[in-house]
Design an enzyme around this catalytic site. Structure first.
Site, PDB file in Angstrom:
ATOM      1  N   HIS A 157       0.695  -1.569  -0.049  1.00  0.00           N
ATOM      2  CA  HIS A 157      -0.021  -0.132   0.403  1.00  0.00           C
ATOM      3  C   HIS A 157       1.094   1.663   0.048  1.00  0.00           C
ATOM      4  O   HIS A 157       0.666   2.441  -0.505  1.00  0.00           O
ATOM      5  CB  HIS A 157      -0.891  -0.197   0.642  1.00  0.00           C
ATOM      6  CG  HIS A 157      -2.249  -0.532   1.232  1.00  0.00           C
ATOM      7  ND1 HIS A 157      -3.176  -1.323   0.495  1.00  0.00           N
ATOM      8  CD2 HIS A 157      -1.863  -2.393   1.777  1.00  0.00           C
ATOM      9  CE1 HIS A 157      -3.893  -1.820   0.860  1.00  0.00           C
ATOM     10  NE2 HIS A 157      -3.039  -3.028   0.980  1.00  0.00           N
ATOM     11  N   ASP A 365       3.741   9.275  -0.557  1.00  0.00           N
ATOM     12  CA  ASP A 365       2.154   8.668  -0.215  1.00  0.00           C
ATOM     13  C   ASP A 365       2.759   6.912  -1.275  1.00  0.00           C
ATOM     14  O   ASP A 365       2.817   8.066  -3.063  1.00  0.00           O
ATOM     15  CB  ASP A 365       0.895   9.309   0.031  1.00  0.00           C
ATOM     16  CG  ASP A 365      -0.351   8.879   0.553  1.00  0.00           C
ATOM     17  OD1 ASP A 365      -0.212   8.245   1.306  1.00  0.00           O
ATOM     18  OD2 ASP A 365      -1.106  10.162   1.342  1.00  0.00           O
TER      19      ASP A 365
HETATM   20  C1  GDG Z   1      -1.924   4.326   3.249  1.00  0.00           C
HETATM   21  C2  GDG Z   1      -1.248   4.178   2.545  1.00  0.00           C
HETATM   22  C3  GDG Z   1      -2.586   4.120   0.463  1.00  0.00           C
HETATM   23  C4  GDG Z   1      -8.713   9.825   8.360  1.00  0.00           C
HETATM   24  N1  GDG Z   1      -9.169  11.039   9.175  1.00  0.00           N
HETATM   25  C5  GDG Z   1     -10.245  10.216   9.334  1.00  0.00           C
HETATM   26  C6  GDG Z   1     -10.480   9.301   8.587  1.00  0.00           C
HETATM   27  N2  GDG Z   1      -9.312   8.705   7.669  1.00  0.00           N
HETATM   28  C7  GDG Z   1      -9.321   7.762   6.942  1.00  0.00           C
HETATM   29  C8  GDG Z   1      -9.537   8.865   5.091  1.00  0.00           C
HETATM   30  C9  GDG Z   1      -9.440   7.377   4.633  1.00  0.00           C
HETATM   31  C10 GDG Z   1      -8.038   7.337   5.183  1.00  0.00           C
HETATM   32  O1  GDG Z   1      -8.140   7.203   6.725  1.00  0.00           O
HETATM   33  C11 GDG Z   1      -6.452   8.232   5.046  1.00  0.00           C
HETATM   34  O2  GDG Z   1      -5.908   6.917   4.129  1.00  0.00           O
HETATM   35  P1  GDG Z   1      -4.467   7.318   2.627  1.00  0.00           P
HETATM   36  O3  GDG Z   1      -4.295   6.458   1.830  1.00  0.00           O
HETATM   37  O4  GDG Z   1      -5.367   8.968   2.759  1.00  0.00           O
HETATM   38  O5  GDG Z   1      -4.160   7.287   3.889  1.00  0.00           O
HETATM   39  P2  GDG Z   1      -3.192   6.140   5.275  1.00  0.00           P
HETATM   40  O6  GDG Z   1      -3.837   5.623   6.082  1.00  0.00           O
HETATM   41  O7  GDG Z   1      -2.071   6.585   4.479  1.00  0.00           O
HETATM   42  O8  GDG Z   1      -3.095   4.756   3.789  1.00  0.00           O
HETATM   43  C12 GDG Z   1      -1.872   5.418   1.295  1.00  0.00           C
HETATM   44  C13 GDG Z   1      -3.662   3.948   1.456  1.00  0.00           C
HETATM   45  O9  GDG Z   1      -3.092   2.822   2.375  1.00  0.00           O
HETATM   46  C14 GDG Z   1      -4.494   2.510   0.677  1.00  0.00           C
HETATM   47  O10 GDG Z   1      -3.945   1.509   0.062  1.00  0.00           O
HETATM   48  O11 GDG Z   1      -3.704   5.182  -0.022  1.00  0.00           O
HETATM   49  O12 GDG Z   1      -0.459   5.984   0.361  1.00  0.00           O
HETATM   50  O13 GDG Z   1      -0.411   5.252   2.981  1.00  0.00           O
HETATM   51  O14 GDG Z   1     -10.052   6.495   3.907  1.00  0.00           O
HETATM   52  O15 GDG Z   1     -10.782   9.028   4.874  1.00  0.00           O
HETATM   53  N3  GDG Z   1     -11.684   8.392   8.941  1.00  0.00           N
HETATM   54  C15 GDG Z   1     -12.183   8.577   9.336  1.00  0.00           C
HETATM   55  N4  GDG Z   1     -12.318   9.416  10.785  1.00  0.00           N
HETATM   56  C16 GDG Z   1     -11.251  10.390  10.611  1.00  0.00           C
HETATM   57  O16 GDG Z   1     -10.930  11.614  11.357  1.00  0.00           O
HETATM   58  N5  GDG Z   1     -13.750   7.931   9.563  1.00  0.00           N
END
Ligand code: GDG
Length: 463
Positions: A157, A365
């Site tokens: 990821h 990312d």
């Molecule tokens: C890894 C990789 C890759 C955030 N704050 C709240 C909340 N979130 C949710 C967001 C989003 C998720 O968390 C974050 O996803 P990302 O993709 O931006 O980043 P990582 O957590 O680092 O994920 C990344 C991912 O895996 C998938 O393969 O895209 O590059 O690092 O969904 O909405 N959700 C809630 N409350 C919050 O306050 N419910």
């Protein structure tokens, strides 16, 4: 029928709603429809070191959850140590934050072995195994050592850095070799895929590449990019409910028609949060008409609170937002709302829709699902614009976002101004194309693309 066994560091019951974090969100959504067995850590650390770690099995919808707690030593060495103090920073190009201890690597290997031993006891001949992320790179090699001949896939990821960075990780050659115990290895982008090919060709002179297949260390592995996405219809619906509209109206009343800009991230140093706050400060300096006319809301719930770098980051953001607010605030306006807590997913969808622009500016990312969520939540008649880091995997696909280099504070500030001032027709045009992209990357397509490739192996193996 062939069963699917999914293994990830953390298992979260999808019935309890998706957790914070891209992997939890994506896997919860993908597994919801396919069913199968989900194996991993339940998030619990045993207090008593004399107690043996146990396994629990429970049903959740069409899923079986097979979870274990970690001992304190495992939590320190495997999770906080090698995974989060070595692999996470190094794979995000942050060698300055790598904190390597030999003993932690051994525990990381031992936890992978323990998981492999458990999986070997439940395995049936035609099961497919799909392993997720950097915590579990050696798991397939351990399974093979336990006699497993089943198809095994791995999806990473997070990014894979180029050889010049990866080779600084003391155990890199073991990890690269371990990837060749898999049948399919997937990355978010073509760039990450190329990094593995460069690395393996450098490490093993006999390595060969034939289309999607890379042969090295005596095995041929399909190495491919499988860009991840979100459940587009489900998230889009969340942004259009009556409850969402109530949140949007409440926010507009509170903001008195000021433009809102949003950022949503796990509190993590890879997300470029201090640089982002600096770019908001720069916007207010370069374009004073925004003073009193726009508000930036940053939602950043704590993650990995036990790692020092994360505690320092929270303190830095607190003080930076305080400094900017005290300089620019008026008696009826503050430029930055920094919120260090978690919101329900439905609330996020509404907040995205209420925001004229989003700052999605990680320093590095794998993909970044917030970029997808922001686009999907918009009103197509009057869409907001994402300002997106070139160093997020999402930028390789979402060319119609306003792309920036997050290290360049002036460039980000100017891009935000461009997004805020963009004429309606151009926003509509760009949004339409961005929607085509996020639809194409829908999470169901991501999992079916990967599982189709893994499934072809099942058919090839006589049962
Ligand atoms: C890894 C990789 C890759 C955030 N704050 C709240 C909340 N979130 C949710 C967001 C989003 C998720 O968390 C974050 O996803 P990302 O993709 O931006 O980043 P990582 O957590 O680092 O994920 C990344 C991912 O895996 C998938 O393969 O895209 O590059 O690092 O969904 O909405 N959700 C809630 N409350 C919050 O306050 N419910």
């Amino acid at each position: 029928m062939s069963r699917l066994i999914v293994v990830s560091n953390r298992v979260q019951d999808p019935a309890a709603g998706p957790g914070v974090g891209g992997l939890a969100v994506a896997l919860g959504e993908a597994l919801n429809s396919s069913g199968g067995i989900w194996v991993g850590w339940n998030g619990h650390v045993e207090d008593d070191p004399t107690l043996p770690v146990s396994w629990q099995e429970e049903r959740s919808g069409n899923l079986t959850l097979l979870t274990t707690s970690l001992t304190q030593e495992e939590h320190q060495g495997y999770y906080l140590g090698f995974a989060n103090r070595v692999l996470w920073p190094a794979f995000h190009y942050r060698l300055d934050l790598v904190d390597y201890t030999n003993a932690h690597t051994r525990v990381y290997g031992a936890v992978n072995r323990r998981l492999a031993m458990k999986i070997a006891t439940i395995l049936k001949p035609d099961d497919r195994i799909w392993i997720h992320d950097y915590h579990l790179i050696p798991l397939a090699a351990e399974l093979r050592a336990a006699g497993c001949g089943n198809p095994i896939g791995y999806f990473q990821h997070i990014p894979l850095p180029p050889p010049s960075i990866l080779t600084a990780v003391p155990e890199y050659s073991w990890l690269v070799r371990a990837l060749f115990a898999y049948d399919v290895v997937g990355f978010q982008t073509e760039t990450d895929r190329q990094h593995l090919i460069q690395q393996v060709c450098q490490q093993e002179s006999a390595a060969t590449v034939d289309g999607e297949y890379v042969t090295a260390f005596g095995r041929s592995t399909r190495v491919k990019s499988y860009p991840i996405g979100i459940d587009v219809d489900r998230f889009g619906d969340m942004a259009r409910t009556a409850d969402a509209q109530e949140i949007i109206d409440r926010l507009h009343r509170r903001n008195l028609n000021r433009a809102q800009v949003i950022g949503v991230d796990r509190l993590d140093y890879s997300k470029g949060l201090p640089e982002r706050l600096e770019s908001v400060r720069r916007l207010l300096e370069l374009y004073p008409e925004n003073r009193g006319a726009m508000t930036f809301m940053q939602i950043a719930p704590t993650s990995r609170g036990a790692v020092d770098a994360y505690v320092d980051l929270h303190e830095r953001l607190d003080s930076l937002s305080g400094e900017i607010n005290s300089k620019f605030s008026d008696f009826d306006w503050t430029p930055i709302r920094y919120i260090n807590r978690q919101f329900p997913r439905e609330t996020l969808a509404a907040l995205y829709r209420a925001s004229r622009a989003a700052l999605i500016t990680p320093l590095r990312d794998g993909m970044n699902l917030v970029a997808h969520e922001y686009v999907v939540a918009q009103d197509p008649e009057d869409p907001g614009m994402p300002v997106l880091s070139r160093f997020a995997g999402a930028a390789d696909y979402m060319k119609d976002a306003v792309l920036i280099n997050p290290y360049n504070i002036d460039e980000t500030a100017i891009a935000l101004q461009t997004a805020l001032q963009m004429p309606l027709k151009e926003r509509q045009r760009r949004h339409e194309r961005l929607m085509d992209v996020v639809r194409d990357l829908d999470v169901s397509r991501w999992s079916s693309r990967f599982l189709n490739d893994l499934g072809q192996l099942v058919r090839a193996i006589p049962s």
